[in-house]
Design a protein around this motif. Structure first.
Motif, PDB file in Angstrom:
ATOM      1  N   ASP A  84      31.748  43.023  34.837  1.00  0.00           N
ATOM      2  CA  ASP A  84      31.304  41.745  34.282  1.00  0.00           C
ATOM      3  C   ASP A  84      32.391  40.693  34.482  1.00  0.00           C
ATOM      4  OD1 ASP A  84      33.264  42.271  32.292  1.00  0.00           O
ATOM      5  OD2 ASP A  84      31.775  43.305  31.058  1.00  0.00           O
ATOM      6  N   TYR A  85      32.083  39.471  34.047  1.00  0.00           N
ATOM      7  CA  TYR A  85      33.029  38.378  34.230  1.00  0.00           C
ATOM      8  C   TYR A  85      34.235  38.478  33.300  1.00  0.00           C
ATOM      9  CZ  TYR A  85      29.890  35.893  37.375  1.00  0.00           C
ATOM     10  OH  TYR A  85      29.109  35.533  38.450  1.00  0.00           O
ATOM     11  N   VAL A  86      34.107  39.218  32.218  1.00  0.00           N
ATOM     12  CA  VAL A  86      35.272  39.453  31.365  1.00  0.00           C
ATOM     13  C   VAL A  86      36.346  40.175  32.173  1.00  0.00           C
ATOM     14  CG1 VAL A  86      36.142  40.668  29.326  1.00  0.00           C
ATOM     15  CG2 VAL A  86      33.935  39.472  29.220  1.00  0.00           C
ATOM     16  N   ARG A 136      42.964  31.942  50.805  1.00  0.00           N
ATOM     17  CA  ARG A 136      42.246  33.150  50.407  1.00  0.00           C
ATOM     18  C   ARG A 136      40.886  32.783  49.830  1.00  0.00           C
ATOM     19  NH1 ARG A 136      47.574  33.885  49.506  1.00  0.00           N
ATOM     20  NH2 ARG A 136      48.540  35.899  50.032  1.00  0.00           N
ATOM     21  N   THR A 137      39.960  33.730  49.914  1.00  0.00           N
ATOM     22  CA  THR A 137      38.642  33.585  49.293  1.00  0.00           C
ATOM     23  C   THR A 137      38.455  34.712  48.297  1.00  0.00           C
ATOM     24  OG1 THR A 137      37.668  32.542  51.256  1.00  0.00           O
ATOM     25  CG2 THR A 137      36.150  33.565  49.676  1.00  0.00           C
ATOM     26  N   ILE A 138      38.068  34.347  47.083  1.00  0.00           N
ATOM     27  CA  ILE A 138      37.790  35.339  46.042  1.00  0.00           C
ATOM     28  C   ILE A 138      36.293  35.336  45.754  1.00  0.00           C
ATOM     29  CG2 ILE A 138      38.115  35.894  43.596  1.00  0.00           C
ATOM     30  CD1 ILE A 138      40.983  34.892  43.860  1.00  0.00           C
ATOM     31  N   VAL A 139      35.691  36.510  45.797  1.00  0.00           N
ATOM     32  CA  VAL A 139      34.250  36.665  45.571  1.00  0.00           C
ATOM     33  C   VAL A 139      34.037  37.493  44.313  1.00  0.00           C
ATOM     34  CG1 VAL A 139      32.043  37.358  46.572  1.00  0.00           C
ATOM     35  CG2 VAL A 139      33.947  36.693  48.079  1.00  0.00           C
ATOM     36  N   ALA A 140      33.361  36.925  43.327  1.00  0.00           N
ATOM     37  CA  ALA A 140      33.006  37.661  42.111  1.00  0.00           C
ATOM     38  C   ALA A 140      31.654  38.318  42.328  1.00  0.00           C
ATOM     39  CB  ALA A 140      32.960  36.721  40.903  1.00  0.00           C
ATOM     40  N   MET A 141      31.634  39.650  42.340  1.00  0.00           N
ATOM     41  CA  MET A 141      30.401  40.388  42.614  1.00  0.00           C
ATOM     42  C   MET A 141      29.976  41.146  41.358  1.00  0.00           C
ATOM     43  SD  MET A 141      31.316  41.763  46.479  1.00  0.00           S
ATOM     44  CE  MET A 141      29.612  41.799  47.062  1.00  0.00           C
ATOM     45  N   CYS A 142      29.392  40.402  40.425  1.00  0.00           N
ATOM     46  CA  CYS A 142      28.921  41.017  39.186  1.00  0.00           C
ATOM     47  C   CYS A 142      27.817  40.143  38.603  1.00  0.00           C
ATOM     48  CB  CYS A 142      30.060  41.199  38.180  1.00  0.00           C
ATOM     49  SG  CYS A 142      30.889  39.672  37.721  1.00  0.00           S
ATOM     50  N   THR A 143      27.124  40.663  37.601  1.00  0.00           N
ATOM     51  CA  THR A 143      26.043  39.920  36.950  1.00  0.00           C
ATOM     52  C   THR A 143      26.563  39.255  35.689  1.00  0.00           C
ATOM     53  OG1 THR A 143      24.357  41.437  37.802  1.00  0.00           O
ATOM     54  CG2 THR A 143      23.760  40.106  35.887  1.00  0.00           C
ATOM     55  N   GLY A 144      26.208  37.993  35.519  1.00  0.00           N
ATOM     56  CA  GLY A 144      26.631  37.267  34.328  1.00  0.00           C
ATOM     57  C   GLY A 144      25.894  35.944  34.235  1.00  0.00           C
ATOM     58  N   PRO A 192      25.540  31.645  34.214  1.00  0.00           N
ATOM     59  CA  PRO A 192      26.076  30.538  35.015  1.00  0.00           C
ATOM     60  C   PRO A 192      27.404  30.017  34.469  1.00  0.00           C
ATOM     61  CG  PRO A 192      23.719  30.281  34.701  1.00  0.00           C
ATOM     62  CD  PRO A 192      24.132  31.428  33.834  1.00  0.00           C
ATOM     63  N   ASP A 193      27.543  29.976  33.155  1.00  0.00           N
ATOM     64  CA  ASP A 193      28.806  29.533  32.566  1.00  0.00           C
ATOM     65  C   ASP A 193      29.946  30.467  32.953  1.00  0.00           C
ATOM     66  OD1 ASP A 193      27.615  27.368  31.395  1.00  0.00           O
ATOM     67  OD2 ASP A 193      27.419  28.291  29.410  1.00  0.00           O
ATOM     68  N   ASP A 194      29.674  31.769  32.975  1.00  0.00           N
ATOM     69  CA  ASP A 194      30.680  32.740  33.398  1.00  0.00           C
ATOM     70  C   ASP A 194      31.158  32.431  34.817  1.00  0.00           C
ATOM     71  OD1 ASP A 194      30.575  34.270  31.059  1.00  0.00           O
ATOM     72  OD2 ASP A 194      28.945  35.524  31.821  1.00  0.00           O
ATOM     73  N   ALA A 195      30.211  32.182  35.697  1.00  0.00           N
ATOM     74  CA  ALA A 195      30.544  31.908  37.100  1.00  0.00           C
ATOM     75  C   ALA A 195      31.348  30.622  37.219  1.00  0.00           C
ATOM     76  CB  ALA A 195      29.269  31.813  37.926  1.00  0.00           C
ATOM     77  N   GLU A 196      30.971  29.617  36.456  1.00  0.00           N
ATOM     78  CA  GLU A 196      31.678  28.339  36.532  1.00  0.00           C
ATOM     79  C   GLU A 196      33.120  28.472  36.043  1.00  0.00           C
ATOM     80  OE1 GLU A 196      30.635  23.651  35.825  1.00  0.00           O
ATOM     81  OE2 GLU A 196      29.496  25.180  34.748  1.00  0.00           O
ATOM     82  N   ARG A 197      33.333  29.239  34.967  1.00  0.00           N
ATOM     83  CA  ARG A 197      34.701  29.443  34.473  1.00  0.00           C
ATOM     84  C   ARG A 197      35.549  30.213  35.485  1.00  0.00           C
ATOM     85  NH1 ARG A 197      32.035  29.785  29.344  1.00  0.00           N
ATOM     86  NH2 ARG A 197      31.626  32.006  29.656  1.00  0.00           N
ATOM     87  N   ALA A 198      34.939  31.211  36.128  1.00  0.00           N
ATOM     88  CA  ALA A 198      35.669  31.960  37.149  1.00  0.00           C
ATOM     89  C   ALA A 198      36.040  31.048  38.313  1.00  0.00           C
ATOM     90  CB  ALA A 198      34.831  33.138  37.640  1.00  0.00           C
ATOM     91  N   ALA A 199      35.123  30.183  38.714  1.00  0.00           N
ATOM     92  CA  ALA A 199      35.384  29.263  39.813  1.00  0.00           C
ATOM     93  C   ALA A 199      36.526  28.312  39.469  1.00  0.00           C
ATOM     94  CB  ALA A 199      34.122  28.472  40.149  1.00  0.00           C
ATOM     95  N   GLN A 200      36.563  27.852  38.229  1.00  0.00           N
ATOM     96  CA  GLN A 200      37.638  26.947  37.806  1.00  0.00           C
ATOM     97  C   GLN A 200      38.995  27.638  37.874  1.00  0.00           C
ATOM     98  OE1 GLN A 200      36.274  25.791  33.904  1.00  0.00           O
ATOM     99  NE2 GLN A 200      34.831  24.274  34.703  1.00  0.00           N
ATOM    100  N   ARG A 201      39.039  28.901  37.449  1.00  0.00           N
ATOM    101  CA  ARG A 201      40.292  29.642  37.498  1.00  0.00           C
ATOM    102  C   ARG A 201      40.742  29.865  38.948  1.00  0.00           C
ATOM    103  NH1 ARG A 201      45.301  30.597  36.403  1.00  0.00           N
ATOM    104  NH2 ARG A 201      45.937  32.777  36.719  1.00  0.00           N
ATOM    105  N   VAL A 202      39.797  30.204  39.807  1.00  0.00           N
ATOM    106  CA  VAL A 202      40.123  30.436  41.216  1.00  0.00           C
ATOM    107  C   VAL A 202      40.610  29.137  41.855  1.00  0.00           C
ATOM    108  CG1 VAL A 202      39.133  31.009  43.468  1.00  0.00           C
ATOM    109  CG2 VAL A 202      38.602  32.422  41.476  1.00  0.00           C
ATOM    110  N   ALA A 203      39.957  28.018  41.534  1.00  0.00           N
ATOM    111  CA  ALA A 203      40.377  26.728  42.078  1.00  0.00           C
ATOM    112  C   ALA A 203      41.794  26.385  41.641  1.00  0.00           C
ATOM    113  CB  ALA A 203      39.406  25.637  41.646  1.00  0.00           C
ATOM    114  N   ALA A 204      42.126  26.730  40.390  1.00  0.00           N
ATOM    115  CA  ALA A 204      43.475  26.467  39.883  1.00  0.00           C
ATOM    116  C   ALA A 204      44.523  27.267  40.651  1.00  0.00           C
ATOM    117  CB  ALA A 204      43.541  26.793  38.392  1.00  0.00           C
TER     118      ALA A 204
END
Length: 293
Positions: free
Chosen positions: A74-76, A92-100, A102-114
């Motif tokens: 999961d996104y946790v 680098r490219t980071i791919v999150a491959m899990c179910t969660g 939309p908010d989970d995905a957006e938070r992960a994207a923000q962290r990766v962008a940082a």
């Protein structure tokens, strides 16, 4: 069949569960340089025996990888792994491959962008044993350029489908597809429960249920067209006629284990539309925008 080749860059697979192991093995089978990490190191032993290189930390796994696939529960877990990373991960490219969500995905994207990396979110509509087959479906959203850059490699896992540049696009698509299955399956279970309780032959009823569900499937393109064109013909029944049947169904389902399927809310929506003098329209009108908006 994609031709086997030797990788010119390293791929990190973070997580060695069923999906992660299937992904790693598929990439190894095509000669790619795969480094793997898992919170429980012993789970890496079979992958190491297959040619993968175990890493002692997430940071180590990504140290020279250009593509990192986070195949986690999961996104946790994704966020916990991302928290272990620091510094500049540009290129680098980071791919999150899990179910969660939309908010989970957006938070992960923000962290990766940082961290300076590109982000892709993946909705996995397949089982581990189907990875690498034509039947596998994996949806991707996020950085279009990153998707295009790694498309050939992602194509080893499934026929990749890019569904939008918003980081939450794949999560929305993925969850909505799951929701469609649950709605149909629970609707079938609710129907079977009703006829069983009434002493009706369940097997015989199921034959007619298959035909009824088929009407929804074959009618899907037409329904989508009505929505896109904002035209809602009465079709097999008008809203006024639907309302009568829905009220009967609500009473029939009263007290059922799986509930009434949200029919009171549907009835209330139809009543609102009828009050707007739209009683001759069809059921698709229930998801139309309000008049005047």
């Amino acid at each position: 069949m994609t031709e086997r080749k030797t990788s010119d860059h390293q791929i990190a697979v973070i997580g060695a569960g069923a999906i992660g192991s299937a992904v790693a093995r598929r990439l190894l089978a095509y000669g790619h340089d795969v480094v793997v990490w898992n919170r429980t190191p012993s789970r890496l032993d079979p992958l190491a025996a297959a040619g993968a290189r175990p890493a002692g930390s997430v940071r180590e796994a990504l140290s020279s990888a250009t593509l990192a696939l986070f195949t986690l529960t999961d996104y946790v877990a994704v966020q916990q792994c991302l928290a272990e990373l620091d510094g500049d991960l540009s290129g680098r490219t980071i791919v999150a491959m899990c179910t969660g969500t939309p908010d989970d995905a957006e938070r992960a994207a923000q962290r990766v962008a940082a961290l300076g990396a590109s982000y892709l979110d993946a909705g996995i509509q397949t089982s581990p044993e189907m990875i690498g087959t034509d039947a596998a479906t994996i949806l991707y959203g996020g950085s279009r350029s990153a998707f295009q850059r790694h498309r050939a490699l992602l194509g080893l896992l499934s026929t990749p489908q890019f569904v939008g540049e918003a980081p939450q696009a794949a999560a929305i698509w993925d969850l909505t597809l799951f929701g469609l299955w649950y709605d149909a399956q629970l609707g079938l279970l609710r129907a079977l429960d009703t006829v069983r309780a009434a002493g009706i032959d369940v097997a015989e009823f199921t034959d007619t249920a298959v035909k009824q569900l088929g009407h929804v499937v074959t009618g899907a393109p037409g329904t989508a067209s009505e929505l896109l064109k904002a035209t809602y013909p009465g079709g097999p029944a008008t809203l006024a006629e639907h309302l009568t049947v829905i009220r009967h169904l609500t009473r029939l389902r009263d007290g059922q284990t799986l509930g009434d399927g949200g029919l009171p809310a549907v009835a209330a929506r139809i009543e609102t539309l009828i009050a707007q003098r739209r009683e001759s329209e069809g059921l698709t009108a229930t998801i139309a925008a309000e008049q005047g908006l």
